[in-house]
Scaffold this motif. Structure first.
Motif, PDB file in Angstrom:
ATOM      1  N   SER A   1       0.624  -0.986   0.264  1.00 38.45           N
ATOM      2  CA  SER A   1       0.193  -0.040   0.087  1.00 38.45           C
ATOM      3  C   SER A   1       0.995   1.424  -0.102  1.00 38.45           C
ATOM      4  N   ASN A   2       0.179   2.202   0.067  1.00 38.00           N
ATOM      5  CA  ASN A   2       1.144   4.144  -0.382  1.00 38.00           C
ATOM      6  C   ASN A   2       1.368   4.291   1.115  1.00 38.00           C
ATOM      7  N   ILE A   3       2.714   4.240   1.366  1.00 36.48           N
ATOM      8  CA  ILE A   3       3.266   4.583   2.892  1.00 36.48           C
ATOM      9  C   ILE A   3       2.383   6.039   2.812  1.00 36.48           C
ATOM     10  N   ASN A   4       1.898   7.174   2.093  1.00 33.04           N
ATOM     11  CA  ASN A   4       1.317   8.329   2.936  1.00 33.04           C
ATOM     12  C   ASN A   4      -0.031   7.850   2.922  1.00 33.04           C
ATOM     13  N   ASN A   5      -0.794   6.510   3.070  1.00 36.83           N
ATOM     14  CA  ASN A   5      -1.797   6.505   2.709  1.00 36.83           C
ATOM     15  C   ASN A   5      -2.034   6.163   4.585  1.00 36.83           C
TER      16      ASN A   5
END
Length: 73
Positions: A1-5
């Motif tokens: 998954s996106n680390i920014n989420n």
């Protein structure tokens, strides 16, 4: 998954705001030299916020190694 989420350390931290801060605090006080918070930008921001609040009210903490797991910004 996106680390920014990523906004919570784990699902338990998502149950209550106080539990979220407790899990963040646990990670910034970890004895490991590197915290998982450094990997996720939103968790890192929470960690820096909490560290800075602690420094504001307890300035002598700046001279300890308590928050060494959180990389300097």
């Amino acid at each position: 998954s996106n680390i920014n989420n990523v906004y919570f350390v784990d699902s338990y931290a998502n149950t209550y705001p106080t539990e979220d801060m407790a899990r963040i605090f646990e990670n910034i006080c970890n004895t490991n030299e590197d915290s998982m918070l450094n990997t996720y930008p939103n968790l890192y921001k929470k960690g820096v916020y909490l560290r800075d609040i602690m420094y504001k009210h307890f300035p002598s903490l700046k001279e300890t190694t308590l928050f060494n797991s959180l990389k300097s910004s």
